[in-house]
Design a protein around this motif. Structure first.
Motif, PDB file in Angstrom:
ATOM      1  N   VAL A  66       0.839  -1.203   0.000  1.00 24.33           N
ATOM      2  CA  VAL A  66       0.000   0.000   0.000  1.00 24.33           C
ATOM      3  C   VAL A  66       0.875   1.254   0.000  1.00 24.33           C
ATOM      4  N   ALA A  67       1.919   1.243   0.831  1.00 23.41           N
ATOM      5  CA  ALA A  67       2.781   2.424   0.961  1.00 23.41           C
ATOM      6  C   ALA A  67       3.531   2.695  -0.347  1.00 23.41           C
ATOM      7  N   LEU A  68       4.009   1.652  -0.991  1.00 17.59           N
ATOM      8  CA  LEU A  68       4.739   1.848  -2.256  1.00 17.59           C
ATOM      9  C   LEU A  68       3.804   2.394  -3.333  1.00 17.59           C
ATOM     10  N   GLY A  69       2.567   1.877  -3.351  1.00 15.49           N
ATOM     11  CA  GLY A  69       1.585   2.377  -4.320  1.00 15.49           C
ATOM     12  C   GLY A  69       1.285   3.847  -4.070  1.00 15.49           C
ATOM     13  N   ALA A  70       1.133   4.198  -2.795  1.00 14.53           N
ATOM     14  CA  ALA A  70       0.844   5.593  -2.446  1.00 14.53           C
ATOM     15  C   ALA A  70       2.032   6.477  -2.809  1.00 14.53           C
ATOM     16  N   LEU A  71       3.248   5.991  -2.539  1.00 14.51           N
ATOM     17  CA  LEU A  71       4.456   6.761  -2.872  1.00 14.51           C
ATOM     18  C   LEU A  71       4.545   6.978  -4.382  1.00 14.51           C
ATOM     19  N   ASP A  72       4.285   5.931  -5.146  1.00 18.38           N
ATOM     20  CA  ASP A  72       4.354   6.055  -6.611  1.00 18.38           C
ATOM     21  C   ASP A  72       3.405   7.146  -7.110  1.00 18.38           C
ATOM     22  N   GLN A  73       2.221   7.188  -6.508  1.00 16.90           N
ATOM     23  CA  GLN A  73       1.238   8.214  -6.891  1.00 16.90           C
ATOM     24  C   GLN A  73       1.727   9.610  -6.561  1.00 16.90           C
ATOM     25  N   VAL A  74       2.301   9.757  -5.378  1.00 12.40           N
ATOM     26  CA  VAL A  74       2.839  11.065  -4.980  1.00 12.40           C
ATOM     27  C   VAL A  74       3.901  11.494  -5.986  1.00 12.40           C
ATOM     28  N   LEU A  75       4.759  10.546  -6.366  1.00 12.26           N
ATOM     29  CA  LEU A  75       5.913  10.899  -7.201  1.00 12.26           C
ATOM     30  C   LEU A  75       5.507  11.243  -8.631  1.00 12.26           C
TER      31      LEU A  75
END
Ligand code: GLN
Length: 302
Positions: free
Chosen positions: A115-124
Protein backbone atom coordinates in the motif's frame (compact mmCIF):
# COMPACT_ATOMS: atom_id res chain seq x y z
CA UNK A 1 16.58 -55.23 8.15
CA UNK A 2 19.55 -53.10 7.22
CA UNK A 3 21.33 -51.04 9.82
CA UNK A 4 21.08 -47.34 8.85
CA UNK A 5 24.40 -46.71 10.57
CA UNK A 6 26.09 -49.43 8.50
CA UNK A 7 29.76 -48.74 7.89
CA UNK A 8 29.77 -45.46 9.79
CA UNK A 9 31.63 -44.49 12.94
CA UNK A 10 29.46 -45.02 16.00
CA UNK A 11 27.52 -42.03 17.24
CA UNK A 12 27.40 -40.29 13.88
CA UNK A 13 24.21 -39.11 12.29
CA UNK A 14 23.24 -37.77 8.87
CA UNK A 15 21.18 -34.64 8.23
CA UNK A 16 18.45 -36.83 6.77
CA UNK A 17 18.21 -38.78 10.03
CA UNK A 18 18.26 -35.57 12.03
CA UNK A 19 15.35 -34.23 10.00
CA UNK A 20 13.21 -37.26 10.84
CA UNK A 21 14.18 -36.98 14.51
CA UNK A 22 13.56 -33.24 14.62
CA UNK A 23 10.10 -33.45 13.05
CA UNK A 24 9.19 -36.22 15.52
CA UNK A 25 10.38 -34.15 18.49
CA UNK A 26 8.42 -31.12 17.33
CA UNK A 27 5.29 -33.17 16.68
CA UNK A 28 5.53 -34.88 20.09
CA UNK A 29 5.92 -31.44 21.62
CA UNK A 30 2.62 -30.31 20.08
CA UNK A 31 3.99 -28.13 17.28
CA UNK A 32 1.28 -28.10 14.60
CA UNK A 33 3.55 -27.36 11.63
CA UNK A 34 6.21 -29.84 12.75
CA UNK A 35 7.05 -30.95 9.21
CA UNK A 36 7.77 -27.46 7.85
CA UNK A 37 9.42 -26.13 10.98
CA UNK A 38 11.62 -29.22 11.31
CA UNK A 39 12.87 -28.63 7.81
CA UNK A 40 13.56 -24.94 8.47
CA UNK A 41 15.47 -25.71 11.66
CA UNK A 42 17.52 -28.45 9.99
CA UNK A 43 18.24 -26.21 7.01
CA UNK A 44 19.39 -23.46 9.35
CA UNK A 45 21.60 -25.79 11.41
CA UNK A 46 23.07 -27.62 8.43
CA UNK A 47 23.45 -24.65 6.15
CA UNK A 48 21.88 -26.79 3.42
CA UNK A 49 19.11 -24.98 1.60
CA UNK A 50 16.24 -26.75 -0.13
CA UNK A 51 18.19 -27.05 -3.40
CA UNK A 52 21.21 -28.61 -1.68
CA UNK A 53 19.19 -31.01 0.41
CA UNK A 54 19.13 -34.01 -1.94
CA UNK A 55 22.90 -34.02 -2.16
CA UNK A 56 23.48 -33.07 1.45
CA UNK A 57 21.05 -35.20 3.43
CA UNK A 58 23.46 -38.16 3.59
CA UNK A 59 26.28 -36.00 4.92
CA UNK A 60 27.25 -36.53 8.53
CA UNK A 61 26.49 -33.69 10.90
CA UNK A 62 29.25 -32.47 13.20
CA UNK A 63 28.74 -32.59 16.96
CA UNK A 64 28.68 -28.84 17.08
CA UNK A 65 25.91 -28.51 14.51
CA UNK A 66 23.90 -31.26 16.20
CA UNK A 67 24.22 -29.37 19.50
CA UNK A 68 23.03 -26.20 17.77
CA UNK A 69 20.03 -28.01 16.29
CA UNK A 70 19.18 -29.52 19.70
CA UNK A 71 19.30 -26.10 21.23
CA UNK A 72 17.00 -24.66 18.56
CA UNK A 73 14.48 -27.48 19.02
CA UNK A 74 14.56 -27.01 22.82
CA UNK A 75 13.82 -23.31 22.38
CA UNK A 76 10.95 -24.01 20.00
CA UNK A 77 9.47 -26.60 22.39
CA UNK A 78 9.19 -24.08 25.22
CA UNK A 79 7.14 -21.85 22.93
CA UNK A 80 9.67 -19.44 21.44
CA UNK A 81 8.39 -18.36 17.99
CA UNK A 82 10.14 -20.20 15.18
CA UNK A 83 11.22 -16.90 13.62
CA UNK A 84 13.27 -15.99 16.70
CA UNK A 85 14.68 -19.51 16.94
CA UNK A 86 15.83 -19.32 13.32
CA UNK A 87 17.12 -15.80 13.93
CA UNK A 88 15.90 -14.60 10.58
CA UNK A 89 12.70 -14.38 8.59
CA UNK A 90 11.69 -13.49 5.05
CA UNK A 91 9.94 -10.18 4.46
CA UNK A 92 9.07 -9.29 0.86
CA UNK A 93 12.45 -9.52 -0.96
CA UNK A 94 14.53 -9.42 2.20
CA UNK A 95 15.92 -12.03 4.53
CA UNK A 96 15.84 -10.14 7.82
CA UNK A 97 17.67 -10.84 11.02
CA UNK A 98 15.10 -11.07 13.78
CA UNK A 99 15.33 -11.73 17.48
CA UNK A 100 13.56 -10.71 20.66
CA UNK A 101 14.72 -7.10 20.34
CA UNK A 102 12.20 -6.56 17.52
CA UNK A 103 8.71 -7.54 16.43
CA UNK A 104 8.59 -10.53 14.09
CA UNK A 105 8.09 -9.19 10.55
CA UNK A 106 4.53 -10.16 9.61
CA UNK A 107 2.85 -10.90 6.28
CA UNK A 108 0.22 -8.25 7.05
CA UNK A 109 3.01 -5.67 7.17
CA UNK A 110 4.26 -6.88 3.78
CA UNK A 111 0.84 -5.79 2.51
CA UNK A 112 1.14 -2.44 4.26
CA UNK A 113 4.41 -1.93 2.37
CA UNK A 114 2.54 -2.72 -0.84
CA UNK A 115 0.00 0.00 0.00
CA UNK A 116 2.78 2.42 0.96
CA UNK A 117 4.74 1.85 -2.26
CA UNK A 118 1.59 2.38 -4.32
CA UNK A 119 0.84 5.59 -2.45
CA UNK A 120 4.46 6.76 -2.87
CA UNK A 121 4.35 6.06 -6.61
CA UNK A 122 1.24 8.21 -6.89
CA UNK A 123 2.84 11.06 -4.98
CA UNK A 124 5.91 10.90 -7.20
CA UNK A 125 3.87 11.09 -10.41
CA UNK A 126 3.05 14.68 -9.47
CA UNK A 127 6.68 15.60 -8.68
CA UNK A 128 8.98 17.32 -11.19
CA UNK A 129 11.72 15.40 -13.02
CA UNK A 130 14.82 14.98 -10.92
CA UNK A 131 12.87 15.09 -7.64
CA UNK A 132 14.67 13.11 -4.97
CA UNK A 133 12.01 11.30 -2.93
CA UNK A 134 12.17 11.22 0.86
CA UNK A 135 10.52 8.55 2.99
CA UNK A 136 10.37 8.32 6.79
CA UNK A 137 9.59 5.06 8.62
CA UNK A 138 8.62 5.73 12.24
CA UNK A 139 9.18 2.84 14.65
CA UNK A 140 11.27 0.95 12.16
CA UNK A 141 12.07 -2.02 14.43
CA UNK A 142 13.98 -4.59 12.38
CA UNK A 143 13.96 -2.10 9.50
CA UNK A 144 11.49 -4.25 7.55
CA UNK A 145 9.51 -1.35 6.06
CA UNK A 146 12.36 1.15 5.62
CA UNK A 147 14.68 -1.39 3.99
CA UNK A 148 11.92 -2.74 1.74
CA UNK A 149 11.21 0.75 0.43
CA UNK A 150 14.93 1.28 -0.25
CA UNK A 151 15.25 -2.14 -1.89
CA UNK A 152 12.17 -1.79 -4.07
CA UNK A 153 12.34 1.85 -5.17
CA UNK A 154 15.44 3.40 -6.73
CA UNK A 155 16.83 6.72 -5.66
CA UNK A 156 14.69 7.17 -2.55
CA UNK A 157 16.21 8.60 0.63
CA UNK A 158 14.84 6.60 3.54
CA UNK A 159 14.97 7.58 7.21
CA UNK A 160 14.20 4.93 9.81
CA UNK A 161 13.51 6.01 13.39
CA UNK A 162 13.13 3.95 16.54
CA UNK A 163 13.00 4.76 20.24
CA UNK A 164 14.57 1.40 21.07
CA UNK A 165 18.37 1.35 20.76
CA UNK A 166 18.19 -2.45 20.78
CA UNK A 167 15.81 -2.48 17.83
CA UNK A 168 18.07 -0.08 15.94
CA UNK A 169 20.99 -2.48 16.39
CA UNK A 170 18.92 -5.11 14.58
CA UNK A 171 17.92 -2.62 11.88
CA UNK A 172 21.59 -1.66 11.42
CA UNK A 173 22.59 -5.29 10.99
CA UNK A 174 19.82 -5.70 8.42
CA UNK A 175 20.92 -2.54 6.66
CA UNK A 176 24.38 -4.07 6.34
CA UNK A 177 22.84 -6.89 4.33
CA UNK A 178 21.10 -4.59 1.88
CA UNK A 179 24.04 -3.83 -0.42
CA UNK A 180 24.03 -0.72 -2.61
CA UNK A 181 20.49 0.37 -1.76
CA UNK A 182 21.55 0.58 1.89
CA UNK A 183 23.59 3.69 1.14
CA UNK A 184 20.37 5.71 0.95
CA UNK A 185 19.03 4.59 4.33
CA UNK A 186 19.70 6.42 7.58
CA UNK A 187 18.70 5.07 10.99
CA UNK A 188 18.06 7.42 13.87
CA UNK A 189 17.45 6.87 17.57
CA UNK A 190 14.60 8.74 19.21
CA UNK A 191 10.89 9.23 19.62
CA UNK A 192 8.81 9.51 16.43
CA UNK A 193 9.79 12.72 14.53
CA UNK A 194 12.20 14.02 17.22
CA UNK A 195 15.52 12.81 15.79
CA UNK A 196 14.80 13.83 12.17
CA UNK A 197 16.97 16.66 10.83
CA UNK A 198 14.94 19.84 10.53
CA UNK A 199 15.76 20.13 6.77
CA UNK A 200 13.18 17.36 6.29
CA UNK A 201 10.37 19.54 7.60
CA UNK A 202 7.80 19.95 4.84
CA UNK A 203 9.62 17.84 2.24
CA UNK A 204 8.76 14.24 3.17
CA UNK A 205 6.88 12.39 0.42
CA UNK A 206 5.82 9.44 2.55
CA UNK A 207 5.60 8.88 6.30
CA UNK A 208 4.99 5.20 6.98
CA UNK A 209 4.67 3.39 10.30
CA UNK A 210 3.73 0.12 11.89
CA UNK A 211 3.53 1.53 15.40
CA UNK A 212 2.48 -0.31 18.55
CA UNK A 213 -1.33 -0.46 18.39
CA UNK A 214 -2.49 -3.09 20.86
CA UNK A 215 -4.63 -1.78 23.75
CA UNK A 216 -3.42 -2.57 27.26
CA UNK A 217 -6.40 -4.80 28.06
CA UNK A 218 -6.42 -6.60 24.70
CA UNK A 219 -5.77 -10.33 24.93
CA UNK A 220 -2.77 -11.42 22.88
CA UNK A 221 -1.67 -14.89 21.91
CA UNK A 222 0.90 -16.24 24.37
CA UNK A 223 3.34 -16.64 21.46
CA UNK A 224 3.15 -12.85 21.03
CA UNK A 225 2.69 -11.65 24.63
CA UNK A 226 5.41 -13.85 26.13
CA UNK A 227 8.08 -13.31 23.48
CA UNK A 228 7.73 -10.14 21.46
CA UNK A 229 8.83 -6.75 22.82
CA UNK A 230 5.94 -5.11 24.68
CA UNK A 231 7.14 -1.67 23.60
CA UNK A 232 6.55 -2.59 19.96
CA UNK A 233 3.03 -3.82 20.67
CA UNK A 234 1.33 -1.70 23.33
CA UNK A 235 1.48 2.11 23.19
CA UNK A 236 -0.86 2.74 26.13
CA UNK A 237 -4.34 2.05 27.49
CA UNK A 238 -6.32 2.61 24.28
CA UNK A 239 -3.87 1.30 21.66
CA UNK A 240 -4.30 4.58 19.75
CA UNK A 241 -1.65 6.64 21.56
CA UNK A 242 1.07 6.22 18.93
CA UNK A 243 -1.30 7.26 16.11
CA UNK A 244 -1.95 10.50 17.99
CA UNK A 245 1.77 11.35 17.86
CA UNK A 246 2.33 10.17 14.31
CA UNK A 247 -0.72 11.90 12.84
CA UNK A 248 -0.21 15.18 14.68
CA UNK A 249 3.35 15.52 13.32
CA UNK A 250 2.48 14.50 9.79
CA UNK A 251 1.25 17.92 8.67
CA UNK A 252 4.53 19.51 9.67
CA UNK A 253 6.88 16.97 8.06
CA UNK A 254 4.99 15.92 4.94
CA UNK A 255 5.41 17.90 1.73
CA UNK A 256 2.31 19.20 -0.09
CA UNK A 257 0.72 16.13 -1.61
CA UNK A 258 2.76 13.82 0.65
CA UNK A 259 1.08 10.81 2.22
CA UNK A 260 0.88 9.12 5.58
CA UNK A 261 0.46 5.33 5.63
CA UNK A 262 -0.01 3.53 8.93
CA UNK A 263 -0.65 -0.07 9.77
CA UNK A 264 -3.70 -0.49 12.03
CA UNK A 265 -5.47 -3.15 14.04
CA UNK A 266 -8.68 -4.50 12.51
CA UNK A 267 -11.00 -2.35 14.67
CA UNK A 268 -9.08 0.94 14.50
CA UNK A 269 -9.94 2.32 11.05
CA UNK A 270 -12.61 4.79 12.21
CA UNK A 271 -10.53 6.11 15.09
CA UNK A 272 -7.43 6.60 12.95
CA UNK A 273 -9.46 8.17 10.15
CA UNK A 274 -10.88 10.65 12.67
CA UNK A 275 -7.39 11.48 13.98
CA UNK A 276 -6.16 12.10 10.44
CA UNK A 277 -9.12 14.30 9.51
CA UNK A 278 -8.86 16.27 12.76
CA UNK A 279 -5.20 16.90 11.95
CA UNK A 280 -6.23 18.42 8.60
CA UNK A 281 -5.17 15.50 6.39
CA UNK A 282 -7.56 14.43 3.66
CA UNK A 283 -8.28 11.77 1.02
CA UNK A 284 -8.33 9.24 3.86
CA UNK A 285 -8.64 5.65 2.62
CA UNK A 286 -8.70 2.33 4.48
CA UNK A 287 -7.11 -0.77 3.00
CA UNK A 288 -7.89 -4.38 3.93
CA UNK A 289 -5.37 -7.21 4.18
CA UNK A 290 -5.64 -10.63 2.54
CA UNK A 291 -7.81 -11.82 5.42
CA UNK A 292 -10.29 -9.02 4.63
CA UNK A 293 -9.43 -7.12 7.83
CA UNK A 294 -8.76 -3.38 7.86
CA UNK A 295 -4.98 -3.11 7.96
CA UNK A 296 -3.78 0.24 6.66
CA UNK A 297 -4.94 3.85 6.65
CA UNK A 298 -3.65 6.29 4.02
CA UNK A 299 -4.08 10.06 4.34
CA UNK A 300 -2.78 12.95 2.26
CA UNK A 301 -1.52 16.41 3.08
CA UNK A 302 -2.92 18.71 0.44
N1 GLN B 1 -0.04 -7.21 14.42
C1 GLN B 1 0.48 -7.32 15.75
C2 GLN B 1 -0.39 -8.24 16.57
O1 GLN B 1 -1.58 -8.09 16.58
C3 GLN B 1 0.60 -5.98 16.43
C4 GLN B 1 1.65 -5.19 15.78
C5 GLN B 1 1.74 -3.81 16.30
O2 GLN B 1 1.28 -3.48 17.37
N2 GLN B 1 2.34 -3.01 15.51
O3 GLN B 1 0.12 -9.14 17.19
Amino acid sequence: MSDPHDGRPEGTVTWGELLVETVARLRDGGIAAAEAEGRWLVEEASGLDAAEWIAGRDELATQRTVARLDDMVDRRLVGEPVQYVLGRWGFRRLDLLCDRRVLIPRPETEQVVEVALGALDQVLMARPDGHRPTVVDLGTGSGAIALSVAAERNGVDVWGVDASADALDVARANLGGLGMAGGRVRLLHGSWYDPLPSELRGIVDLVVANPPYVAEDEALDASVADWEPAGALVPGPTGLEAYGEIVSGAGEWLADGGVLVVEIGATQADAVRALAEDAGLDDVTVHADHAGLDRAVVARRS
